[in-house]
Scaffold this active site. Sequence first.
Site, PDB file in Angstrom:
ATOM      1  N   THR A  95      28.698  21.712 -20.925  1.00 14.51           N
ATOM      2  CA  THR A  95      27.916  20.503 -20.635  1.00 14.51           C
ATOM      3  C   THR A  95      28.648  19.531 -19.720  1.00 14.51           C
ATOM      4  OG1 THR A  95      28.718  19.395 -22.626  1.00 14.51           O
ATOM      5  CG2 THR A  95      26.667  20.645 -22.826  1.00 14.51           C
ATOM      6  N   HIS A 100      37.635  22.612 -19.337  1.00 18.04           N
ATOM      7  CA  HIS A 100      38.244  22.058 -20.543  1.00 18.04           C
ATOM      8  C   HIS A 100      38.379  23.142 -21.599  1.00 18.04           C
ATOM      9  CE1 HIS A 100      33.891  21.352 -20.604  1.00 18.04           C
ATOM     10  NE2 HIS A 100      33.936  21.550 -21.910  1.00 18.04           N
ATOM     11  N   HIS A 102      38.691  23.705 -25.580  1.00 21.18           N
ATOM     12  CA  HIS A 102      38.524  23.119 -26.915  1.00 21.18           C
ATOM     13  C   HIS A 102      39.583  23.729 -27.840  1.00 21.18           C
ATOM     14  CE1 HIS A 102      34.194  21.740 -26.302  1.00 21.18           C
ATOM     15  NE2 HIS A 102      34.268  22.663 -25.362  1.00 21.18           N
TER      16      HIS A 102
HETATM   17  P1  5GP Z   1      31.264  21.671 -23.431  1.00 18.41           P
HETATM   18  O1  5GP Z   1      29.951  21.716 -24.171  1.00 18.41           O
HETATM   19  O2  5GP Z   1      31.071  21.303 -21.988  1.00 18.41           O
HETATM   20  O3  5GP Z   1      32.084  22.909 -23.609  1.00 18.41           O
HETATM   21  O4  5GP Z   1      32.116  20.537 -24.122  1.00 18.41           O
HETATM   22  C1  5GP Z   1      32.090  19.212 -23.726  1.00 18.41           C
HETATM   23  C2  5GP Z   1      32.692  18.402 -24.845  1.00 18.41           C
HETATM   24  O5  5GP Z   1      33.011  17.134 -24.336  1.00 18.41           O
HETATM   25  C3  5GP Z   1      31.754  18.195 -26.032  1.00 18.41           C
HETATM   26  O6  5GP Z   1      32.364  18.708 -27.209  1.00 18.41           O
HETATM   27  C4  5GP Z   1      31.562  16.692 -26.077  1.00 18.41           C
HETATM   28  O7  5GP Z   1      31.487  16.190 -27.401  1.00 18.41           O
HETATM   29  C5  5GP Z   1      32.767  16.169 -25.323  1.00 18.41           C
HETATM   30  N1  5GP Z   1      32.558  14.918 -24.615  1.00 18.41           N
HETATM   31  C6  5GP Z   1      31.517  14.620 -23.802  1.00 18.41           C
HETATM   32  N2  5GP Z   1      31.664  13.386 -23.307  1.00 18.41           N
HETATM   33  C7  5GP Z   1      32.819  12.900 -23.811  1.00 18.41           C
HETATM   34  C8  5GP Z   1      33.507  11.646 -23.655  1.00 18.41           C
HETATM   35  O8  5GP Z   1      33.081  10.735 -22.946  1.00 18.41           O
HETATM   36  N3  5GP Z   1      34.670  11.497 -24.338  1.00 18.41           N
HETATM   37  C9  5GP Z   1      35.177  12.484 -25.128  1.00 18.41           C
HETATM   38  N4  5GP Z   1      36.327  12.234 -25.751  1.00 18.41           N
HETATM   39  N5  5GP Z   1      34.555  13.678 -25.292  1.00 18.41           N
HETATM   40  C10 5GP Z   1      33.396  13.873 -24.642  1.00 18.41           C
END
Ligand code: 5GP
Length: 114
Positions: A95, A100, A102
Amino acid sequence: MDDCIFCKIANKEIPSKIVYEDDKVVAFNDIDPKAPVHVLIIPKEHIPSPNHINSGNSTVSAHIASIIPKLAKQFDIYDSGYRVVVNCGKDGGQTVGHLHYHLLGGRNLDWPPG
Ligand code: 5GP
Ligand code: ZN
């Protein structure tokens, strides 16, 4: 990248709870944690996704791999175990368009994921 939220976090333009930083990477707590420990580790360089890792920028991935066990010790999940997840693209659930990693732990994590 001017409109990238994770570049802004790396540049301290928007706040986050930073738990590790060096000249190449930043690690911070996920704003919406999916486990008791949920840290995001990002390169300071804007790399949009795993699809954009190549021979010219891949050293940061090895660097992140070396930081993960240190963070696991820092968060006391080194022995209990943890999961590292890198989502890519729509079907991968990515998203935020900045690479990144996790780091999840602190409870028994479901496998396989949904
Ligand atoms: P993805 O779904 O792209 O693998 O993970 C994106 C992650 O970024 C999600 O777990 C979401 O909660 C986290 N995230 C999105 N916006 C922010 C933010 O502004 N600050 C922090 N600390 N985490 C964020
Ligand atoms: Zn970015």
